[in-house]
Motif scaffolding. Structure first.
Motif, short mmCIF file in Angstrom:
data_model
loop_
_atom_site.label_atom_id
_atom_site.label_comp_id
_atom_site.label_asym_id
_atom_site.label_seq_id
_atom_site.Cartn_x
_atom_site.Cartn_y
_atom_site.Cartn_z
N MET A 416 13.07 -3.25 -8.39
CA MET A 416 13.37 -2.28 -7.37
C MET A 416 14.09 -2.77 -6.32
SD MET A 416 9.39 -0.98 -6.95
CE MET A 416 8.80 -2.52 -6.41
N GLN A 417 14.53 -1.98 -5.28
CA GLN A 417 15.40 -2.45 -4.11
C GLN A 417 14.36 -3.23 -3.20
OE1 GLN A 417 18.21 0.28 -2.57
NE2 GLN A 417 17.76 -0.24 -0.51
N ASN A 418 14.75 -4.11 -2.67
CA ASN A 418 13.89 -4.95 -1.84
C ASN A 418 14.02 -4.37 -0.31
OD1 ASN A 418 12.16 -7.08 -0.78
ND2 ASN A 418 13.95 -8.54 -0.65
N ASP A 419 13.14 -3.38 -0.04
CA ASP A 419 13.31 -2.86 1.11
C ASP A 419 11.42 -2.66 1.51
OD1 ASP A 419 12.37 -0.66 0.04
OD2 ASP A 419 14.24 0.35 -0.03
N ARG A 420 11.47 -2.20 2.79
CA ARG A 420 10.34 -2.06 3.45
C ARG A 420 9.05 -1.08 2.43
NH1 ARG A 420 9.01 -4.22 8.24
NH2 ARG A 420 6.90 -3.49 8.32
N LYS A 421 9.73 -0.05 2.02
CA LYS A 421 8.88 1.07 1.36
C LYS A 421 8.52 0.43 0.06
CE LYS A 421 9.86 5.50 -0.75
NZ LYS A 421 10.10 4.98 -2.10
N ASN A 422 9.51 -0.11 -0.80
CA ASN A 422 9.00 -0.55 -2.01
C ASN A 422 7.95 -1.58 -1.94
OD1 ASN A 422 10.48 1.29 -3.43
ND2 ASN A 422 12.33 -0.02 -3.36
N LEU A 423 8.35 -2.87 -1.00
CA LEU A 423 7.66 -3.77 -1.01
C LEU A 423 5.86 -3.37 -0.53
CD1 LEU A 423 7.34 -6.83 -0.97
CD2 LEU A 423 8.04 -7.16 1.26
N THR A 424 5.74 -2.36 0.34
CA THR A 424 4.62 -2.02 0.72
C THR A 424 3.85 -1.51 -0.76
OG1 THR A 424 5.56 -1.29 2.96
CG2 THR A 424 3.32 -0.20 2.46
N GLU A 425 4.76 -0.59 -1.31
CA GLU A 425 4.23 0.01 -2.56
C GLU A 425 3.61 -0.99 -3.60
OE1 GLU A 425 6.04 2.99 -5.65
OE2 GLU A 425 6.86 3.29 -3.59
N TRP A 426 4.46 -2.29 -3.69
CA TRP A 426 4.32 -3.12 -4.51
C TRP A 426 3.10 -4.02 -4.20
CZ3 TRP A 426 5.12 -5.17 -8.96
CH2 TRP A 426 4.91 -6.76 -9.30
N ASN A 469 -6.70 -1.05 0.92
CA ASN A 469 -7.61 -0.43 1.58
C ASN A 469 -7.03 -0.79 3.15
OD1 ASN A 469 -9.03 0.09 -0.36
ND2 ASN A 469 -10.19 -1.77 -0.24
N ASP A 470 -6.02 -1.54 3.29
CA ASP A 470 -5.67 -2.10 4.65
C ASP A 470 -4.28 -1.99 4.80
OD1 ASP A 470 -5.80 -3.59 6.73
OD2 ASP A 470 -7.14 -4.95 6.20
N PRO A 471 -3.64 -0.66 5.05
CA PRO A 471 -2.38 -0.59 5.11
C PRO A 471 -1.69 -1.31 6.32
CG PRO A 471 -3.46 1.39 5.58
CD PRO A 471 -4.63 0.41 5.24
N LYS A 472 -2.46 -1.75 7.35
CA LYS A 472 -2.05 -2.41 8.37
C LYS A 472 -1.74 -3.71 8.00
CE LYS A 472 -1.06 -3.19 12.87
NZ LYS A 472 0.25 -2.56 13.13
N LYS A 473 -2.53 -4.32 7.23
CA LYS A 473 -2.25 -5.92 6.78
C LYS A 473 -1.17 -5.77 5.74
CE LYS A 473 -5.63 -9.38 5.31
NZ LYS A 473 -7.09 -9.45 4.80
N ILE A 474 -0.89 -4.74 5.10
CA ILE A 474 0.40 -4.82 4.02
C ILE A 474 1.36 -4.61 4.91
CG2 ILE A 474 1.46 -3.33 2.54
CD1 ILE A 474 -0.86 -2.48 1.39
N GLU A 475 1.40 -3.93 6.02
CA GLU A 475 2.74 -3.81 6.93
C GLU A 475 2.94 -4.93 7.47
OE1 GLU A 475 2.45 -0.50 9.83
OE2 GLU A 475 3.97 -1.23 10.85
N GLN A 476 2.15 -5.71 8.07
CA GLN A 476 2.38 -7.09 8.60
C GLN A 476 2.71 -8.18 7.57
OE1 GLN A 476 -1.75 -7.42 10.03
NE2 GLN A 476 -1.20 -6.69 12.31
N LEU A 477 2.20 -7.97 6.45
CA LEU A 477 2.59 -8.87 5.19
C LEU A 477 4.42 -8.53 5.01
CD1 LEU A 477 -0.15 -9.31 2.77
CD2 LEU A 477 1.09 -11.14 3.95
#
Lengths: 485, 216, 647
Positions: A416-426, A469-477
């Motif tokens: 996958m392309q290494n961007d915010r969207k994909n990394l979040t999904e991953w 269950n923790d989208p905020k945490k994902i976003e920060q990661l």
């Protein structure tokens, strides 16, 4: 022999076997991402030349034998009912014809056998720097072979580890190499068999458990100097255009600029695609990698950045007994980020003893945004470091090393392309994207026993499986990881 | 193995064969040829592995201290001797001497059984020799590839011997029914072929697996 | 079966049986009992064919699912694991349950007729191989229903992917089913091959010297030798794997010093001869068909046979060309590369000789001939790509890509399957007594030929532009899409062709509207065409005395001194052995034994392994009882008294 090979290079070589696609008129490009018909390295070129030789030999044989067959079928077909009843002469064979055909076919095989043997020696051994004749034949500079770099490749399910023993650095999934030098690859695996396949530069070689295999390649710089438009047409390019630097993100930028991840052609000539070629389990298809050619200067700079990040200790804790110079970075607890969380502070000017970093103290600046800091804290407290390493933090032996992760173009081993969207999904559900991946399925993750403290917090399984269950945490990661550039 | 040639097997005639060799014997030879490949594969596996395994994980396996070469030499001798009995049994049935056949079969069975007993003793002794366990598998603690190849190879051979013993027992039992005659000579000869083959395989296994550990 | 000319005589030996239901069926057995207990080589051949054709449909459906999944990038028709199971089972089924048994069907049915025998040497053992084959097929396909589903390890099951340490489903049983299934199938092949060897060596009619034998029989002999010499290697490899998986030995466990390389060597020492086991029967069939439809004897008969034997022999010396990329070192790699090139020569010889046969002949284009010509051209393409692979530097790029997939499908479909279909169209009239619909046959050929090439020719290109095999999906942007779509369309055309063909074959046994075939509808050359169609149960009323190589042809067109003669009618009649339950009984014993072994271990409350061998032992006892009863019951039998020309 060599003359024949030279002759073949000049002919639009794919024409031979691809008569049918040509007729269909739907295929005019053969420089696809993993095309073996578009060699850019000396080893791959040799393999391609022998392939074309074998193509021409077999086309010749096919036409000769097939033509003969057609002729026979036409000439001796039954013509009418009376003809069918006729009995042709019952001949049983002709030893002379048979023997001469055998001799003839043996001769043809000799034509193929000689370059084959030469080729076997070539891909098994980097040429000796003192063998000037050989180097001349291959059009190789002496320095290319003499200063060859070594990379230890380790295959894991389902990603690649690239270790540069001479520089003491480790990266994953994206191999950076100097275009002017030969690269020796020592291939190992810690689990099942994989196969390292980099079509445009070298063939493939398996990674066998309990054994170290070897392959090498050297890029042909002249062939890299081009750009490709969206239709796949090539135009000449400067070194900077064809081989943008990895270390400052210009390659990432060039690849992403007005191109989609799924476009057939990249604008950059120095970017190569590879893949695992030996079935290794569920997500075998997703075990891809990239190789990026760099100029000597860019490569050295990249190595330097890596070394400086991976060699030194992580930022030290703030020590009130110590004075700091401008630009120094320290760690200090910051309760605004959460309990036990730390923040990186950078000295804006020279700082005396006892001037603790805190908000309002002009001498210290927050090095990063809050999200980044939170992400770093999560990374360290959520057991990520058990498997991954970023810079010098973490054990990093099980998962891919994430140093300078933000410079990578791809994610999940080239998939996958290494961007915010994909990394979040991953991070949300990596098992859905890449079934059977180690991040989700490693023994440690599967059999994770939360501590009492974690149970109080409601953690019942490994944090990576809780992230959902923790989208905020994902976003920060995500902020933290993509900030590694 | 007492399949009878059906198409031409008319009880009133000698069965016709193209080569003049009885068809069962052809079958037996084909089987033995195939069996050669079985043992060839096992023996080569053992040869490939015997040196790697000696020091796996830094644990040195002192084969010489585990093996009991006197016992194995004895059982080798016994198995070779059993071949003599087998040959005599075949010769006796050809001559129609039933009593002699019975005794020779009995001798072969006894010697085969002694060989098997030695092997059972050997296996248990090796696996539990204090300090020098040669284990088959990781389930028994420290495991060596040598153990894997050794037990599977000699175990396969032992199974062949055991099958041979049961086969011979069948013939021994048959000899008491009173139906046995020179007509059965062919079948007993096939049995003999098998027995000699198993013997020959052991003649290869003994030096390659046992003696070699003392030499190289 | 008994016709008016056949006098019934009561069985000579009264068979003693345990139960009345197991009373030994005699020649009056009908229906299902007849088929289950038959020891007639022709019926056994038909049963092989039936099971194999059903497996062909099953394996074909899997292939179509695979092709559908690859229609476009990131398709989700199958999950990763399902896809991996599909290609594993597709490969295993097509090799072990389709091509091999289809060849065995022809060996069984045709070979004894061609050498002038009334049956194979050991008819009950022949039945045992059939039922073992069925048992193996059942075991292999049972895997779908248990933990982990079908194996997802590829048909060559490279260690250490099969090691329990790397399984992706806890206590995955798929590989166990695969291991045991292949072992039982191997047993079946071994038994059948011993039988064929004994038959060909010893059961030839008087005057049928080896150099008068039809090429098909020669190929049967070569293939049988290949099987008995090659299968032991895989059997031992499987036994070692079984021990690794079930008893914790370390044959392939690299952490304890085992070598995954060993598996590859043992597998391919079997696997490469296996390739010739698959293709030589088809070559044998084609070598029968081409002379027939050219009305000429085979050109260079001796050379064709010699090259077949050389191919078989050299097949054991080239196995490592499947392992060029595993790092064997320069010397081994070069040696195997050169040997592989050499093996192209005897293969080429065959093609030259087939063309030589047609040269100067009178060529008719009936369906069998079309398939034979399809075979030659497709096999040529497959052979040529094979030569490319023999050059190691080329193979370094092509290994494990779709180029290789294209190559072996050209050999195994374009070669083996076309050859076997050719055999069906050629010999079904002999089996059923009725001609097949010629028009339908040509439709099938056209569909198969076009579909096949549309499917597999683009795969050469796909491999060259970098699509690795065994990947369940691919990203857009590699240029794979349109060629995969063409291939998928082709696969459905090919599938349709094969399906119509199979239905046509099956229907021809029942269809009353078809023309009767007569003794020799093709004006063919070998001995089986002197018999009536369908062949009588005793094959030859009087044993023929052979005078020439193409006996049926010589009888029709040759000089008088080359006409075959017949041994005088025997007043004892033709001895026919009775049916027997015991081959089936023994095979059921093996099946139970294997199921017992598969499920013998379970995990106890404290994680310890509990072993329970009860079922396995019961199975073993059933099998041994079967064998003992079998040897005690004897051949039994009855006599038939056919008239002079009743054959």
């Amino acid at each position: 022999m060599i003359r024949i090979l030279r002759l073949l290079q000049n002919i639009p070589a794919f024409l031979g076997l691809m008569v049918l696609p040509w007729l269909l008129g739907s295929c005019s490009n053969i420089n696809h991402k993993q095309s073996t018909l578009d060699p850019k390295g000396i080893v791959a070129q040799n393999q391609y030349d022998i392939f074309m030789l074998s193509i021409w030999i077999t086309i010749f044989l096919f036409c000769a034998v097939g033509g003969c067959l057609l002729f026979v079928l036409w000439k001796y077909r039954v013509k009418g009912e009376d003809d069918a009843k006729e009995i042709p002469p019952q001949t049983h064979g002709n030893p002379k014809i048979e023997t001469s055909l055998i001799l003839f076919s043996s001769l043809i095989l000799v034509i193929l056998a000689i370059p084959t043997l030469q080729g076997i020696v070539l891909f098994n051994r980097v040429p000796d720097p003192n063998d000037t004749e050989m180097l001349k034949k291959l059009k190789l500079e002496r320095s290319a072979v003499e200063d060859a770099i070594t990379v230890n490749v380790t295959g894991k399910r389902f990603f690649w580890v690239f270790e540069y023993p001479e520089y003491g650095i480790v990266t994953a999934n994206e191999l950076v190499f100097p275009a002017s030098k030969a690269v020796r690859l020592n291939l190992r695996t810690t689990d099942v068999i994989h196969s390292f396949w980099l079509p445009k530069l070298a063939g493939k070689m398996d990674l066998m458990p309990g054994q170290e295999n070897f392959i090498w390649f050297v890029a042909d710089q002249e062939k890299l100097l081009f750009q490709t438009d969206k239709e796949g047409h090539k135009t000449p390019a400067t070194i900077a255009e064809a081989m943008p630097a990895v270390h400052d993100g210009s390659l990432r930028e060039a690849v992403f600029k007005d191109r989609s991840f799924f476009d057939e052609f990249d604008p950059v000539g120095g970017l190569f695609y590879g893949q695992c070629a030996e079935f290794c389990g569920n997500s075998h298809a997703y075990m891809q990698f990239r190789a990026m050619a760099q100029t000597d200067a860019d490569f050295d700079e990249w190595v330097h950045r890596f070394q400086s990040l991976q060699a030194k200790e992580k930022p030290e804790q703030y020590n009130s007994e110590k004075a700091y110079k401008a630009g120094d970075t320290v760690l200090l607890k910051d309760s605004s980020l959460g309990e036990k969380a730390h923040r990186e502070w950078q000295a804006a000017v020279d700082v005396d003893k006892g001037q603790a970093p805190e908000v309002g103290n002009e001498a210290w600046k927050k090095k990063n945004q809050d999200d980044y800091e939170m992400g770093r804290n999560h990374f360290q407290t959520s057991l990520c470091t058990q498997c991954h390493a970023v810079n010098s933090t973490g054990l990093g032996a099980i998962g891919p090393n994430l140093t300078l992760f933000g410079l990578r173009t791809s994610l999940a081993a080239g998939w996958m392309q290494n961007d915010r969207k994909n990394l979040t999904e991953w991070l949300r559900d990596s098992d859905k994207i890449k079934f059977g991946n180690l991040m989700w399925n490693h023994e440690v993750v599967k059999n994770y026993q939360p501590t009492e403290e974690e149970k109080d917090k409601g953690v019942v399984q490994h944090p990576v499986r809780e992230l959902k269950n923790d989208p905020k945490k994902i976003e920060q990661l995500v902020t933290y990881l993509l900030g590694q550039n | 193995m007492s399949e009878v040639v059906a198409a031409h097997a008319d009880e009133h005639h000698e069965p016709y064969t193209s080569t003049g060799i009885p068809t069962k014997k052809v079958l037996m030879w084909a089987f033995l040829g195939s069996d050669c490949m079985f043992f060839g594969t096992l023996i080569s596996t053992h040869l490939i592995y015997r040196k790697i395994s000696a020091t796996v994980n830094g644990k040195y396996l002192d084969i010489e201290k585990i093996f009991d070469i006197e016992l194995t030499s004895f059982s080798t001798f016994i198995l070779l001797a059993s071949s003599l009995f087998m040959a005599l049994a075949v010769s006796a049935i050809h001559k129609g001497n039933l009593t002699s056949t019975r005794w020779m079969l009995f001798g072969t069975i006894i010697f085969g059984a002694i060989f098997l007993a030695c092997q059972v003793y050997e296996f248990t002794h090796f696996a539990y020799a204090p300090g020098h366990e040669l284990t088959l598998s990781t389930y028994q603690g420290e495991a060596h590839v040598f153990g894997s190849t050794f037990y599977v190879l000699t175990g396969t051979h032992g199974t062949h011997v055991a099958i041979g013993v049961f086969w011979l027992l069948g013939w021994l039992a048959y000899s008491f029914t009173g139906k046995m005659s020179t007509a059965d000579a062919m079948d007993i000869e096939c049995c003999g072929l098998y027995w000699h083959f198993v013997d020959i395989v052991w003649i290869i296994i003994f030096p390659v697996v046992y003696l070699m550990e003392y030499a190289f | 079966m008994a016709t008016e000319s056949v006098k019934y005589v009561s069985p000579e030996t009264k068979s003693k049986t345990l139960l009345d239901i197991f009373r030994r069926p005699d020649q009056h057995a009908t229906g299902i009992v007849d088929w289950l207990t038959t020891i007639d080589h022709k019926k056994i051949g038909l049963l092989y064919g039936l099971v194999a054709l059903c497996s062909l449909i099953f394996g074909g459906i899997q292939a179509l699912l695979i092709r559908s999944q690859l229609w476009g990038p990131n398709m989700e028709i199958l999950s990763q694991r399902e896809y991996n199971q599909m290609f594993t089972m597709h490969g295993t089924i097509m090799v072990f349950l389709v091509i091999m048994p289809l060849s065995a069907a022809f060996f069984n049915f045709i070979m004894p007729l061609q050498i002038g025998a009334r049956d194979v040497a050991f008819p009950r053992m022949n039945a045992l191989s059939l039922w073992c084959f069925v048992a193996g097929a059942i075991i292999l396909n049972m895997s779908w229903f248990f933990t982990g589903g079908a194996p997802a390890i590829g048909w060559f099951a490279y260690s250490p992917l099969t090691d329990t340490g790397f399984e992706e489903v806890t206590r995955d049983m798929g590989p166990d089913f695969w291991v045991f299934g292949i072992q039982v199938l191997g047993l079946a092949s071994l038994l059948a091959s011993f039988n064929f060897i004994a038959t060909i060596i010893n059961m030839r009619a008087p005057g049928m010297t080896l150099m008068r034998m039809p090429v098909f029989c020669w190929m049967t002999l070569v293939v049988s030798f290949l099987i008995i010499l090659a299968f032991p290697a895989i059997t031992i490899a499987l036994v070692e794997l079984m021990f690794d998986r079930n008893y914790g030995t370390n044959f392939y466990d690299f952490l304890e010093g085992g070598k995954p390389h060993l598996w590859q060597h043992l597998f391919w020492i079997f696997g490469h001869p296996e390739v010739y086991i698959l293709i030589l029967p088809a070559m044998g069939i084609v070598s029968e068909v081409i002379p027939t439809f050219s009305r000429k004897p085979l050109f260079g008969y001796g050379l064709v046979i010699f090259s077949g034997a050389i191919i078989g022999f050299m097949g054991f010396a080239v196995w490592s060309h499947h392992m060029f990329t595993t790092g064997m070192g320069i010397v081994a790699t070069s040696a195997f590369s050169m040997l592989t090139m050499l093996i192209a020569i005897p293969t080429g010889v065959k093609i030259f000789n087939w063309i030589g046969t047609m040269w100067g002949g009178k060529i008719r284009f009936d369906t069998p001939m079309l398939f034979a010509l399809g075979f030659i051209t497709m096999f040529m393409v497959g052979g040529f790509t094979g030569i490319m692979h023999s050059s190691v530097p080329v193979d370094m790029q092509q290994q494990d890509t779709y180029f290789v997939v294209a190559h072996f499908h050209y050999v195994l479909i374009g070669g083996a399957l076309f050859g076997l279909f050719c055999g069906f169209y050629f010999w079904l009239p002999k089996m059923t007594g009725k001609m097949l619909n010629e028009k339908m046959g040509k439709v099938v050929f056209t569909l198969m030929f076009i579909g096949f090439n549309t499917t597999f020719f683009p795969m050469h290109y796909l491999g060259m532009i970098g699509q690795p095999r065994r990947t369940h999906s691919y990203n857009a942007g590699h240029g794979f899409e349109q060629w995969n779509q063409i291939a998928t369309i082709g696969a459905f055309i090919l599938g349709t062709g094969i399906l119509i063909g199979v239905i046509q074959f099956m229907r021809s046994f029942r269809d009353k509207s078809l023309k009767p075939a007569g003794k020799n509808p093709w004006d063919a050359r070998s001995l089986e065409w002197t018999l009536s169609s369908p062949v009588k149960e005793y094959n030859f009323a009087r044993t023929p005395i052979i005078k020439a190589r193409d006996q049926a042809w010589e009888n029709n067109y040759g000089p008088r001194d080359l006409h075959s003669e017949k041994e005088p009618l025997d007043h004892h009649g033709v001895h026919m052995p009775d049916h027997s339950w015991y081959p089936l009984f023994t095979a059921i014993g093996f099946l139970v034994l294997v199921i017992g072994m598969l499920f013998h271990s379970s995990v106890g409350a404290e994680g310890e392994i509990i072993r329970n061998y009860t079922v396995a032992i019961i199975g073993g006892i059933i099998a041994i009882t079967g064998m003992i009863m079998w040897s005690l019951e004897g051949p039994g039998g009855y006599h038939l008294f056919p008239e002079e020309d009743d054959e």
